[in-house]
Design a protein around this motif. Structure first.
Motif, short mmCIF file in Angstrom:
data_model
loop_
_atom_site.label_atom_id
_atom_site.label_comp_id
_atom_site.label_asym_id
_atom_site.label_seq_id
_atom_site.Cartn_x
_atom_site.Cartn_y
_atom_site.Cartn_z
N ARG A 29 -7.45 5.53 -6.67
CA ARG A 29 -6.83 4.20 -6.59
C ARG A 29 -7.09 3.56 -5.23
NH1 ARG A 29 -1.28 3.99 -10.05
NH2 ARG A 29 -2.12 5.03 -11.86
N TYR A 30 -7.00 4.35 -4.17
CA TYR A 30 -7.29 3.81 -2.84
C TYR A 30 -8.74 3.36 -2.74
CZ TYR A 30 -2.85 4.86 -0.57
OH TYR A 30 -1.53 4.87 -0.20
N ILE A 31 -9.64 4.11 -3.33
CA ILE A 31 -11.06 3.73 -3.32
C ILE A 31 -11.22 2.39 -4.04
CG2 ILE A 31 -13.36 4.31 -4.18
CD1 ILE A 31 -12.50 7.31 -3.82
N ASN A 32 -10.58 2.25 -5.18
CA ASN A 32 -10.65 1.01 -5.94
C ASN A 32 -10.09 -0.17 -5.13
OD1 ASN A 32 -11.16 -0.61 -8.24
ND2 ASN A 32 -9.01 -0.43 -8.82
N ILE A 33 -8.97 0.05 -4.45
CA ILE A 33 -8.38 -1.00 -3.62
C ILE A 33 -9.34 -1.37 -2.50
CG2 ILE A 33 -6.53 -1.52 -1.97
CD1 ILE A 33 -4.70 0.22 -3.76
N ALA A 34 -9.93 -0.37 -1.84
CA ALA A 34 -10.86 -0.61 -0.73
C ALA A 34 -12.04 -1.46 -1.18
CB ALA A 34 -11.33 0.71 -0.14
N GLU A 35 -12.54 -1.18 -2.37
CA GLU A 35 -13.71 -1.92 -2.87
C GLU A 35 -13.40 -3.40 -3.06
OE1 GLU A 35 -16.75 -0.47 -3.44
OE2 GLU A 35 -15.98 1.47 -2.79
N HIS A 36 -12.13 -3.76 -3.21
CA HIS A 36 -11.76 -5.15 -3.46
C HIS A 36 -11.21 -5.87 -2.24
CE1 HIS A 36 -11.95 -3.45 -7.53
NE2 HIS A 36 -12.38 -4.65 -7.84
N MET A 37 -11.17 -5.21 -1.09
CA MET A 37 -10.66 -5.83 0.13
C MET A 37 -11.75 -6.71 0.76
SD MET A 37 -7.59 -5.16 0.97
CE MET A 37 -6.52 -4.53 -0.28
N ASN A 38 -11.33 -7.80 1.36
CA ASN A 38 -12.27 -8.69 2.03
C ASN A 38 -12.46 -8.32 3.49
OD1 ASN A 38 -12.71 -10.28 -0.23
ND2 ASN A 38 -10.97 -11.59 0.22
N ASP B 176 0.82 -1.21 0.00
CA ASP B 176 0.00 0.00 0.00
C ASP B 176 0.86 1.26 0.00
OD1 ASP B 176 0.54 -1.11 2.58
OD2 ASP B 176 -0.67 0.48 3.46
N GLU B 177 2.10 1.19 0.48
CA GLU B 177 2.97 2.35 0.45
C GLU B 177 3.50 2.61 -0.95
OE1 GLU B 177 5.87 1.26 3.32
OE2 GLU B 177 4.71 2.04 4.99
N LYS B 178 3.61 1.57 -1.77
CA LYS B 178 4.13 1.72 -3.12
C LYS B 178 3.25 2.64 -3.97
CE LYS B 178 6.44 -2.72 -3.30
NZ LYS B 178 6.43 -4.05 -3.90
N ILE B 179 1.96 2.64 -3.72
CA ILE B 179 1.06 3.49 -4.49
C ILE B 179 1.43 4.95 -4.29
CG2 ILE B 179 -1.33 4.27 -4.74
CD1 ILE B 179 -2.15 1.41 -3.90
N ASP B 180 1.67 5.34 -3.04
CA ASP B 180 2.04 6.71 -2.76
C ASP B 180 3.37 7.07 -3.42
OD1 ASP B 180 -0.18 6.88 -1.18
OD2 ASP B 180 0.89 6.62 0.70
N ILE B 181 4.34 6.19 -3.29
CA ILE B 181 5.67 6.48 -3.81
C ILE B 181 5.65 6.57 -5.33
CG2 ILE B 181 8.01 5.55 -4.03
CD1 ILE B 181 7.60 4.41 -1.18
#
Length: 138
Positions: free
Chosen positions: A35-44, A4-9
């Motif tokens: 992108r964070y919203i998209n990631i959140a939507e796919h988290m279990n 998750d830190e790689k997205i910021d960098i």
């Protein structure tokens, strides 16, 4: 380095921050939030969803002077709250089911572990204190 830190960098390196205008940086923050919203939507796990919604909200707050993102921030705050509430309710139901069907000490331990997941996510949850620290007299 966590994923998750790689997205910021990748999106906001020091080199690009110096060469971008404030408006371009705001656009980049907006794209990072999406992108964070998209990631959140796919988290279990609800804990992970809440974390990513929170990060998206933080990036959207940096965008505000350039875009009207208040409706999106409100929507994400509702999603974050609902996700947390629904996740805790599901964990609680699962833990109660395991506890009620328990036949061995390991079954009770499994239930306690799930109850503690609720507690560790929400430190003020009073249930675990009663569960893990029974009174000496009782």
């Amino acid at each position: 380095m966590r994923n998750d830190e790689k997205i910021d960098i990748n999106l906001t390196t020091e080199e690009t921050q110096d060469t971008l205008s404030e408006e371009e940086l705001a656009q980049q923050n907006y794209e990072t939030a999406l992108r964070y919203i998209n990631i959140a939507e796919h988290m279990n796990k609800f804990e992970d969803q809440g974390k990513y919604y929170h990060r998206a909200i933080q990036y959207l707050k940096k965008v505000r002077p350039y875009k009207d993102v208040r409706p999106l921030i409100r929507e994400l705050k509702k999603k974050k709250f609902n996700t947390r509430a629904e996740g805790k309710i599901e964990l609680y139901k699962e833990a109660c089911h395991i506890r009620d069907k328990a036949k061995t000490p390991n079954d009770y331990y499994s239930a306690q572990t799930i109850f503690s997941r609720i507690y560790h996510y929400e430190q003020t949850h009073p249930l675990v204190e009663k569960w893990t620290e029974p009174s000496a007299g009782g």
